[in-house]
Design a protein around this motif. Structure first.
Motif, PDB file in Angstrom:
ATOM      1  N   ARG A   2      -4.928   0.189  45.277  1.00  0.00           N
ATOM      2  CA  ARG A   2      -4.887   1.419  46.056  1.00  0.00           C
ATOM      3  C   ARG A   2      -6.181   1.624  46.839  1.00  0.00           C
ATOM      4  NH1 ARG A   2      -0.676   4.091  48.187  1.00  0.00           N
ATOM      5  NH2 ARG A   2      -1.360   6.134  48.850  1.00  0.00           N
ATOM      6  N   THR A   3      -7.312   1.335  46.210  1.00  0.00           N
ATOM      7  CA  THR A   3      -8.605   1.471  46.883  1.00  0.00           C
ATOM      8  C   THR A   3      -8.705   0.516  48.071  1.00  0.00           C
ATOM      9  OG1 THR A   3      -9.694   2.140  44.833  1.00  0.00           O
ATOM     10  CG2 THR A   3     -11.100   1.316  46.596  1.00  0.00           C
ATOM     11  N   MET A   4      -8.282  -0.725  47.878  1.00  0.00           N
ATOM     12  CA  MET A   4      -8.310  -1.711  48.969  1.00  0.00           C
ATOM     13  C   MET A   4      -7.488  -1.225  50.143  1.00  0.00           C
ATOM     14  SD  MET A   4      -7.972  -5.438  47.076  1.00  0.00           S
ATOM     15  CE  MET A   4      -6.250  -5.116  46.822  1.00  0.00           C
ATOM     16  N   HIS A   5      -6.313  -0.688  49.838  1.00  0.00           N
ATOM     17  CA  HIS A   5      -5.434  -0.212  50.899  1.00  0.00           C
ATOM     18  C   HIS A   5      -6.081   0.924  51.680  1.00  0.00           C
ATOM     19  CE1 HIS A   5      -2.219   2.621  52.285  1.00  0.00           C
ATOM     20  NE2 HIS A   5      -1.854   1.520  52.894  1.00  0.00           N
ATOM     21  N   GLU A   6      -6.714   1.842  50.987  1.00  0.00           N
ATOM     22  CA  GLU A   6      -7.365   2.973  51.648  1.00  0.00           C
ATOM     23  C   GLU A   6      -8.523   2.524  52.539  1.00  0.00           C
ATOM     24  OE1 GLU A   6      -8.462   5.410  48.394  1.00  0.00           O
ATOM     25  OE2 GLU A   6      -6.431   6.206  48.069  1.00  0.00           O
ATOM     26  N   GLU A  57       1.214   0.953  54.964  1.00  0.00           N
ATOM     27  CA  GLU A  57       2.023   1.611  53.945  1.00  0.00           C
ATOM     28  C   GLU A  57       2.079   0.743  52.689  1.00  0.00           C
ATOM     29  OE1 GLU A  57       6.237   3.959  53.989  1.00  0.00           O
ATOM     30  OE2 GLU A  57       6.305   1.908  54.743  1.00  0.00           O
ATOM     31  N   VAL A  58       2.102   1.392  51.529  1.00  0.00           N
ATOM     32  CA  VAL A  58       2.335   0.691  50.263  1.00  0.00           C
ATOM     33  C   VAL A  58       3.777   0.944  49.841  1.00  0.00           C
ATOM     34  CG1 VAL A  58       1.657   0.409  47.860  1.00  0.00           C
ATOM     35  CG2 VAL A  58      -0.077   0.970  49.571  1.00  0.00           C
ATOM     36  N   PHE A 107      -4.142  -2.090  55.546  1.00  0.00           N
ATOM     37  CA  PHE A 107      -3.069  -3.044  55.791  1.00  0.00           C
ATOM     38  C   PHE A 107      -1.877  -2.639  54.945  1.00  0.00           C
ATOM     39  CE2 PHE A 107      -5.907  -4.817  52.567  1.00  0.00           C
ATOM     40  CZ  PHE A 107      -5.031  -5.101  51.520  1.00  0.00           C
ATOM     41  N   SER A 108      -0.741  -3.277  55.159  1.00  0.00           N
ATOM     42  CA  SER A 108       0.479  -2.935  54.430  1.00  0.00           C
ATOM     43  C   SER A 108       0.572  -3.774  53.157  1.00  0.00           C
ATOM     44  CB  SER A 108       1.710  -3.162  55.305  1.00  0.00           C
ATOM     45  OG  SER A 108       1.656  -2.353  56.467  1.00  0.00           O
ATOM     46  N   ILE A 109       1.195  -3.196  52.142  1.00  0.00           N
ATOM     47  CA  ILE A 109       1.319  -3.864  50.847  1.00  0.00           C
ATOM     48  C   ILE A 109       2.733  -3.685  50.314  1.00  0.00           C
ATOM     49  CG2 ILE A 109       0.495  -3.944  48.453  1.00  0.00           C
ATOM     50  CD1 ILE A 109      -2.156  -2.796  49.395  1.00  0.00           C
ATOM     51  N   ILE A 110       3.287  -4.763  49.778  1.00  0.00           N
ATOM     52  CA  ILE A 110       4.515  -4.692  48.978  1.00  0.00           C
ATOM     53  C   ILE A 110       4.142  -5.091  47.553  1.00  0.00           C
ATOM     54  CG2 ILE A 110       6.842  -5.559  48.567  1.00  0.00           C
ATOM     55  CD1 ILE A 110       7.078  -6.210  51.501  1.00  0.00           C
TER      56      ILE A 110
END
Length: 236
Positions: A178-182, A28-29, A186-189
């Motif tokens: 956003r691309t890295m997350h997709e 989740e971001v 992994f989770s991002i804050i």
């Protein structure tokens, strides 16, 4: 994945965080927005362990880590990209990235991860032999994020990634986050004063005011909230 329960953090008796509770789920971001001095940086430092809370509890992957040392939190996947980037200026871009793979679990895939980072940030490929201190602010921010990716994070925390970065590069960096997350799951804050950019890439968000959570919700709820629009999005 991450649960912060009623965390209070103090500096010289002054409360920077006052009973803060947030959650970050798997993959989740989460964006945390607020004005300067709201406690955003202190919250990330408390999660990473570089600052100790005076009360409350931090749970990560079903394990209470409230009193766990900062370097041990890094080993279990909590990676903090601090405000101001803090690259190693007298080392090359490549050397900075290689330092990111110092944890044992990251060493085996360091070569593969390096290729991935250089794909996300092509300018770093061109600058790989250049001293990090000679990079622009935006390039240093890319390098700091890339160094964090080299560790194979479970939770990546970004403190003001737009600080000192041109508007064009700010847009590129947020798109890349956003691309890295997709791709990597992994989770991002993301902690930001620029609420529009932060909320546009998040799944959920929180607003932090005077050390307390004032609002929370998913992206659509927060961006559609009149109070958020007036305080953070420039609506009148």
């Amino acid at each position: 994945m991450l649960r912060i329960k009623e965390i209070t953090t103090e500096y010289s008796g002054m409360k920077a965080l006052r009973g803060v509770s947030i959650a970050v789920h798997e993959n989740e971001v989460v964006s945390i927005v607020g004005s300067n001095g709201a406690g955003k940086t202190t919250l990330l430092k408390t999660i990473s362990g570089t600052v100790r809370s005076s009360s409350g509890e931090i749970e990560f992957k079903d394990r209470v880590i409230t009193k766990v040392e900062a370097y041990k939190r890094t080993r279990i996947g909590i990676i903090h990209i601090p405000e101001g980037r803090q690259v190693f200026p007298s080392m090359t871009v490549l050397e900075n990235l290689e330092i990111g793979a110092y944890c044992q679990n990251a060493r085996a895939s360091a070569s593969e991860n390096l290729k991935r980072v250089l794909t996300y940030f092509p300018i770093l490929e061109k600058r790989r032999k250049q001293l990090a201190g000679s990079l622009s602010g935006g390039e240093q921010q890319m390098l700091a994020i890339g160094r964090g990716l080299m560790t194979i994070p479970a939770l990546l925390m970004l403190d003001e990634p737009s600080l000192g970065v041109s508007p064009l590069l700010t847009t590129f960096i947020f798109e890349t986050i956003r691309t890295m997350h997709e791709h990597l799951k992994f989770s991002i804050i993301v902690v930001e004063q620029k609420a529009v950019e932060a909320l546009e890439i998040c799944d959920r968000g929180y607003t932090l005011e005077f050390g307390k959570i004032s609002m929370s919700g998913n992206r659509e709820e927060l961006m559609g909230n009149p109070m958020v629009q007036k305080a953070y999005l420039g609506a009148v």
